[in-house]
Design an enzyme around this catalytic site. Structure first.
Site, PDB file in Angstrom:
ATOM      1  N   LYS A  52     -21.589   4.656  30.005  1.00 35.63           N
ATOM      2  CA  LYS A  52     -21.909   4.825  28.585  1.00 35.63           C
ATOM      3  C   LYS A  52     -22.896   5.982  28.404  1.00 35.63           C
ATOM      4  O   LYS A  52     -22.738   6.814  27.510  1.00 35.63           O
ATOM      5  CB  LYS A  52     -22.494   3.521  28.015  1.00 35.63           C
ATOM      6  N   GLN A  96     -26.623  -4.971  27.012  1.00 35.04           N
ATOM      7  CA  GLN A  96     -25.521  -5.126  27.961  1.00 35.04           C
ATOM      8  C   GLN A  96     -25.428  -6.591  28.411  1.00 35.04           C
ATOM      9  O   GLN A  96     -26.427  -7.202  28.778  1.00 35.04           O
ATOM     10  CB  GLN A  96     -25.733  -4.203  29.169  1.00 35.04           C
ATOM     11  N   ASP A 119     -22.061  -2.616  19.084  1.00 30.85           N
ATOM     12  CA  ASP A 119     -21.144  -3.430  19.891  1.00 30.85           C
ATOM     13  C   ASP A 119     -20.277  -4.326  19.007  1.00 30.85           C
ATOM     14  O   ASP A 119     -19.250  -4.846  19.452  1.00 30.85           O
ATOM     15  CB  ASP A 119     -21.948  -4.340  20.833  1.00 30.85           C
TER      16      ASP A 119
END
Ligand code: GUN
Length: 293
Positions: A52, A96, A119
């Site tokens: 990422k 995460q 997200d």
């Protein structure tokens, strides 16, 4: 069989994003900024986070890597989330997953401001995704929908069978594809570990999405001739012939299924690449305040 080449698509879309960022910079504006919080040292998570970060760099985004120790207390993590929530220089951020077991994942996700939840895991964004309203759609389903669209694989009236009911892939993908909208309008069936006679259902799929997290689970006898097969799995299996001692395989037995499918996405180089690009797209949307005005 033709390849749904996520690697090629990702390169193409990243070039488009980069061109947009370059133009912003020429206008004297700051670059879009994404922060990633990672707690602990899960090796798979570390790989995803590195990807990422590298992708941010490739398109000219600023990226902020916040790595916290495994034993970080819940209050401390919530404090870091609060800081990012109120930092005007950060457009979006993610935590995460998975988190260490002593942390309450859902509580932390719900602490993220929906306007910065790139997200798309906050109930506000998942709810708005279900309703077909502007939202940050979760990255993997968003990447899959974009992959189908760019390959001009029509979903309208098609039977899409999704194997896997996770909150981050199966459920939101079903919500997106069943929507009354172009690029959707599909008939969607969601299967899972308790589904009876799974093969009987997957055999009916015009488009089969494998998101169960079991290496090479979808075998050739479960696929209709000419079906489009989208493989979401990223499984690491032992392989003594590799220097690393392992290799990555999907949830689909690529070797046999590729001979029967019309289109198939490989692992690696398929959906995984699209997921990262979708996160970049969400970050750009957050920067431009296009979801929440
Ligand atoms: N873990 C596995 N996939 C994801 C993802 O898309 N986002 C985050 N934050 N964690 C993940």
């Amino acid at each position: 069989m033709q390849l749904l080449d996520g690697k090629r698509l990702a390169k193409e879309i990243k070039a488009e994003i980069k061109a947009e960022v370059d133009q912003l910079l020429r206008q004297g504006r700051r670059a879009p900024a994404l922060a990633v919080i990672m707690v602990g040292d899960n090796p798979a998570s570390a790989t995803y986070v590195r990807n990422k970060m590298r992708s941010c760099e490739q398109v000219g985004f600023r990226s902020v890597d916040i790595h916290l120790p495994e034993d970080t207390a819940q209050d401390e993590l919530l404090r870091v989330v609060d800081e990012l929530n109120s930092d005007p220089e950060i457009d979006g951020f993610i935590v995460q997953l998975p988190l260490p077991v002593h942390l309450d994942e859902q509580l932390i996700i719900e602490h993220i401001r929906p306007e910065k939840d790139v997200d798309g895991f906050h109930p506000m964004n998942l709810g708005r995704t279900l309703l077909g309203l502007p939202a940050f759609n979760p990255a993997t389903p968003k990447g899959i929908v974009e992959m189908l669209r760019r390959y001009q694989i029509d979903t309208e009236g098609k039977h899409v069978v999704i194997a896997g009911r996770s909150n981050i892939v199966g459920k939101p993908l079903a919500a997106m594809l069943v929507q009354k909208a172009s690029g959707a309008n599909a008939t969607v069936t969601v299967c899972h570990s308790r589904t009876k006679d799974l093969a009987n259902i997957t055999l009916q799929a015009d488009i089969l999405v494998a998101a169960i997290g079991k290496p090479e689970f979808i075998t050739v006898d479960m696929v209709k001739p000419g079906a489009v097969v989208v493989d979401v799995g990223i499984n690491s299996v032992p392989d003594a012939s590799r220097k690393s001692g392992y290799r990555l395989v999907g949830d689909v037995d690529f070797e046999s299924v590729s001979k029967k499918a019309s289109w198939i996405s490989p692992v690696p180089g398929g959906v995984g690449q699209m997921t990262v690009v979708a996160l970049l797209e969400n970050t750009l949307l957050a920067y431009k305040k296009q979801i929440y005005k």
